[in-house]
Scaffold this motif. Structure first.
Motif, PDB file in Angstrom:
ATOM      1  N   HIS A   1      41.979  49.138  44.458  1.00  0.00           N
ATOM      2  CA  HIS A   1      42.070  49.045  43.003  1.00  0.00           C
ATOM      3  C   HIS A   1      43.121  48.033  42.552  1.00  0.00           C
ATOM      4  O   HIS A   1      43.146  47.657  41.382  1.00  0.00           O
ATOM      5  N   MET A   2      43.986  47.615  43.466  1.00  0.00           N
ATOM      6  CA  MET A   2      45.044  46.674  43.102  1.00  0.00           C
ATOM      7  C   MET A   2      44.485  45.250  43.068  1.00  0.00           C
ATOM      8  O   MET A   2      43.837  44.803  44.016  1.00  0.00           O
ATOM      9  N   PRO A   3      44.726  44.494  41.988  1.00  0.00           N
ATOM     10  CA  PRO A   3      44.281  43.097  41.937  1.00  0.00           C
ATOM     11  C   PRO A   3      44.931  42.291  43.060  1.00  0.00           C
ATOM     12  O   PRO A   3      46.086  42.514  43.407  1.00  0.00           O
ATOM     13  N   ASP A   4      44.173  41.379  43.627  1.00  0.00           N
ATOM     14  CA  ASP A   4      44.706  40.572  44.726  1.00  0.00           C
ATOM     15  C   ASP A   4      44.773  39.107  44.329  1.00  0.00           C
ATOM     16  O   ASP A   4      44.725  38.773  43.142  1.00  0.00           O
ATOM     17  N   GLU A   5      44.872  38.225  45.340  1.00  0.00           N
ATOM     18  CA  GLU A   5      45.061  36.804  45.066  1.00  0.00           C
ATOM     19  C   GLU A   5      43.853  36.148  44.415  1.00  0.00           C
ATOM     20  O   GLU A   5      43.958  35.083  43.813  1.00  0.00           O
ATOM     21  N   SER A   6      42.675  36.781  44.507  1.00  0.00           N
ATOM     22  CA  SER A   6      41.499  36.209  43.874  1.00  0.00           C
ATOM     23  C   SER A   6      41.452  36.514  42.382  1.00  0.00           C
ATOM     24  O   SER A   6      40.640  35.946  41.652  1.00  0.00           O
ATOM     25  N   VAL A   7      42.302  37.411  41.919  1.00  0.00           N
ATOM     26  CA  VAL A   7      42.343  37.780  40.508  1.00  0.00           C
ATOM     27  C   VAL A   7      43.551  37.157  39.810  1.00  0.00           C
ATOM     28  O   VAL A   7      43.457  36.668  38.689  1.00  0.00           O
ATOM     29  N   SER A   8      44.695  37.178  40.491  1.00  0.00           N
ATOM     30  CA  SER A   8      45.924  36.689  39.864  1.00  0.00           C
ATOM     31  C   SER A   8      46.874  36.165  40.925  1.00  0.00           C
ATOM     32  O   SER A   8      46.909  36.666  42.058  1.00  0.00           O
ATOM     33  N   THR A   9      47.649  35.167  40.557  1.00  0.00           N
ATOM     34  CA  THR A   9      48.652  34.639  41.488  1.00  0.00           C
ATOM     35  C   THR A   9      49.754  35.654  41.754  1.00  0.00           C
ATOM     36  O   THR A   9      50.510  35.515  42.710  1.00  0.00           O
TER      37      THR A   9
ATOM     38  N   GLY B   1      35.582  33.524  32.373  1.00  0.00           N
ATOM     39  CA  GLY B   1      35.509  32.118  32.707  1.00  0.00           C
ATOM     40  C   GLY B   1      35.015  31.288  31.536  1.00  0.00           C
ATOM     41  O   GLY B   1      34.414  31.788  30.584  1.00  0.00           O
ATOM     42  N   PRO B   2      35.222  29.988  31.592  1.00  0.00           N
ATOM     43  CA  PRO B   2      34.885  29.114  30.472  1.00  0.00           C
ATOM     44  C   PRO B   2      33.392  28.887  30.316  1.00  0.00           C
ATOM     45  O   PRO B   2      32.952  28.451  29.265  1.00  0.00           O
TER      46      PRO B   2
ATOM     47  N   ASN C   1      30.369  48.726  38.248  1.00  0.00           N
ATOM     48  CA  ASN C   1      31.514  47.824  38.256  1.00  0.00           C
ATOM     49  C   ASN C   1      31.346  46.713  39.288  1.00  0.00           C
ATOM     50  O   ASN C   1      31.640  45.550  39.014  1.00  0.00           O
ATOM     51  N   ILE C   2      30.862  47.062  40.468  1.00  0.00           N
ATOM     52  CA  ILE C   2      30.690  46.068  41.529  1.00  0.00           C
ATOM     53  C   ILE C   2      29.655  45.020  41.147  1.00  0.00           C
ATOM     54  O   ILE C   2      29.848  43.819  41.354  1.00  0.00           O
ATOM     55  N   VAL C   3      28.551  45.458  40.570  1.00  0.00           N
ATOM     56  CA  VAL C   3      27.449  44.556  40.257  1.00  0.00           C
ATOM     57  C   VAL C   3      27.707  43.765  38.974  1.00  0.00           C
ATOM     58  O   VAL C   3      27.384  42.583  38.897  1.00  0.00           O
ATOM     59  N   ALA C   4      28.293  44.407  37.964  1.00  0.00           N
ATOM     60  CA  ALA C   4      28.330  43.805  36.640  1.00  0.00           C
ATOM     61  C   ALA C   4      29.617  43.078  36.299  1.00  0.00           C
ATOM     62  O   ALA C   4      29.613  42.239  35.403  1.00  0.00           O
TER      63      ALA C   4
ATOM     64  N   GLU D   1      39.205  40.063  36.431  1.00  0.00           N
ATOM     65  CA  GLU D   1      40.088  41.183  36.159  1.00  0.00           C
ATOM     66  C   GLU D   1      39.320  42.461  35.840  1.00  0.00           C
ATOM     67  O   GLU D   1      39.876  43.560  35.954  1.00  0.00           O
ATOM     68  N   GLU D   2      38.069  42.341  35.422  1.00  0.00           N
ATOM     69  CA  GLU D   2      37.274  43.527  35.111  1.00  0.00           C
ATOM     70  C   GLU D   2      36.743  44.198  36.372  1.00  0.00           C
ATOM     71  O   GLU D   2      36.249  45.320  36.318  1.00  0.00           O
ATOM     72  N   GLY D   3      36.827  43.530  37.516  1.00  0.00           N
ATOM     73  CA  GLY D   3      36.405  44.127  38.780  1.00  0.00           C
ATOM     74  C   GLY D   3      37.455  45.103  39.271  1.00  0.00           C
ATOM     75  O   GLY D   3      38.570  44.713  39.601  1.00  0.00           O
ATOM     76  N   ILE D   4      37.102  46.382  39.337  1.00  0.00           N
ATOM     77  CA  ILE D   4      38.057  47.424  39.738  1.00  0.00           C
ATOM     78  C   ILE D   4      37.807  47.866  41.174  1.00  0.00           C
ATOM     79  O   ILE D   4      38.736  48.091  41.942  1.00  0.00           O
TER      80      ILE D   4
END
Length: 514
Positions: A353-361, A3-4, A437-440, A444-447
């Protein structure tokens, strides 16, 4: 952090390699202080769903297909919002999942409690705020659990200096060889340190590649599935639904998107061999991510050879085929589906493990489910951890993760001797990396992006699936096996989904869909 508004850490590690060494070998070392002691007030950004009802000109939408697509995606995200499903309630009668226990929050209240001027990623999502300049009384009398929640609250406000002091204090009092509260605290505090140092993604990747070799991690995963029955029960329930689905079928084709070492299918083949009559031809297709740990250990071809040999010994005709591809790139033509076979798809601890709508459109999670639905399978089985670590902001996500993994650690402690090397290996190799991973990690880095049962039900329904309730035979068989373990293991059926838990905490959910 992504994020910015990424803040610059005050305390850093020389490199993630040295951080990893600290994580496993030096539990009493302190964070290295940089020459600068100030802290920035920038917050950790979190995903926010935009208002899908924002007014737009009809002409604008008609003339801009991309805008229309974006609005549909926003509507989808709103429909799948976590607070819009009944999964926010646990299945064992303890009320709202995200409600914080009084003993966590009360000890860190003060008479002068007021809102911090700093905004955090959990702002507005959690009752109350911890003042960044409050005085803390009777610190030494607080439990690791209370200090952890205080540290997470302070860190969520961007107060790096005070959070660092608590982390260093906790490192002197917790141990990965202690009782369950100490062990969970030891790993959670390193997740907080990784988040503060903006090194979470590096530490997580290092944990995946850390020596001892990957074969040891696979062995630890096998032990986890054996000694933590909730994982085993999930496999058993899915196998029960699969066996019922292919009664009277001559050819059965099972596609698995994360077959791991094939443990689930060892049990399935053994069960098929005991069934009366001639067993069907069993085709197994395993999707093999080129970057997966299996590739380092001989690949899915080796797993397939073992399963085929077992099937041959037991008199079950079988075929195994590996598909070397990342899951997101799989298309139906790669899976060699044939007319006349009963198609079954199994998702065991993989969809999160699959990215969802909160990670990518692009929303690879729902895209995969829609692709599977287009293949018209007879049955789809889903096994997942029953906890929300996906779209919740950092602070409530930390609390949710602590509550979940505390139950997992307790169940391991009841099954394995505390001094057991197996127990330590399971926690280090399988649980520590997930906790970090969950905490830190964010974005996209959230697996490890787990969701609760209600959210999976919403996703499956939106993809076009209908619930295929577990039969009474499967439920009765599972209950019988649960009685052979501690009476602290629980089973509950709700809306066709089986919830396996430790005491009052639901840990694993298994469901079937058609």
């Amino acid at each position: 952090m992504s994020g910015p508004d990424t803040y610059k850490p005050v305390y850093i590690m020389d490199s993630y390699e040295s951080y990893e060494k600290y994580f496993f070998d030096s539990p009493r070392d302190e964070l290295i202080h940089s020459s600068s002691s100030g802290n920035s007030g920038s917050s950790i950004p979190s995903y926010q769903i935009r208002d899908c009802l924002e007014i737009q000109s009809p002409d604008t939408l008609d003339s801009d297909p991309d805008m229309m697509k974006l609005k549909l995606q926003e509507l989808e995200r709103a429909l799948l919002a976590d607070n819009a499903v009944d999964g926010d309630y646990d299945m064992f009668g303890t009320g709202l999942r995200m409600e914080v226990e009084g003993e966590w929050f009360d000890p860190i209240r003060t008479d002068s409690l007021h809102d911090s001027p700093k905004k955090s990623s959990s702002s507005g999502s959690f009752p109350g705020s911890i003042s960044s300049n409050k005085e803390v009384l009777n610190v030494s009398s607080r439990s690791p659990k209370q200090r952890l929640i205080e540290c997470a609250a302070i860190l969520s406000e961007g107060n790096i200096e005070e959070a660092s002091a608590i982390i260093n204090e906790l490192r002197q009092t917790v141990s990965i060889q202690g009782d369950p509260p100490q062990r969970i605290a030891a790993y959670m505090v390193e997740g907080l340190a990784a988040r503060m140092a903006v090194s979470g993604k590096y530490l997580y990747k290092a944990l995946r590649c850390k020596e001892p070799p990957s074969s040891d991690r696979l062995a630890a995963m096998q032990i986890l599935f054996e000694v933590c029955p909730c994982f085993k029960f999930g496999f058993m329930a899915a196998n029960g639904a699969i066996i019922e689905a292919f009664k009277d079928e001559k050819i059965v084709h099972i596609i698995d998107f994360d077959i791991s070492q094939g443990s689930q299918y060892v049990a399935l083949i053994q069960t098929i061999a005991k069934q009366p009559g001639k067993p069907p031809l069993l085709r197994l297709t395993g999707v093999d991510d080129p970057e997966s740990v299996q590739r380092l250990n001989g690949g899915l071809e080796l797993v397939g050879l073992r399963l085929e040999k077992l099937a041959e010994v037991l008199g079950v005709t079988s075929e195994f085929r590996a598909v070397p591809s990342k899951t997101a790139l799989v298309i139906p033509s790669m899976l060699d589906c044939r007319p006349g076979e009963a198609l079954i798809v199994n998702f065991a601890f993989q969809l999160h493990h699959m990215p969802d709508e909160s990670v990518s459109t692009i929303n690879e999670r729902d895209q995969l489910l829609r692709m599977v639905k287009s293949m018209n399978p007879k049955l789809v089985t889903v096994i997942e951890q029953d906890v929300n670590t996906n779209t919740t902001p950092f602070f409530p996500r930390f609390i949710e993760a602590y509550s979940y993994y505390s139950a997992v650690f307790d169940s391991l402690d009841a099954t394995l001797p505390r001094e057991s090397q197996d127990q330590m290996n399971v926690e280090r190799q399988c649980l520590a990396r997930d906790i970090v991973n969950i905490v830190a990690c964010e974005g996209e880095e959230g697996i490890e992006r787990y969701e609760v049962a209600g959210k999976w039900r919403a996703r499956m329904t939106m993809a076009g699936f209908k619930s295929f309730p577990m039969s009474s035979d499967v439920i009765d068989m599972t209950r019988k096996l649960i009685r052979e373990y501690y009476d602290r293991y629980k089973l509950k059926e709700d809306l066709g989904t089986l919830h396996f838990g430790w005491e009052d905490k639901s840990l694993i959910v298994a469901s079937a869909w058609s």
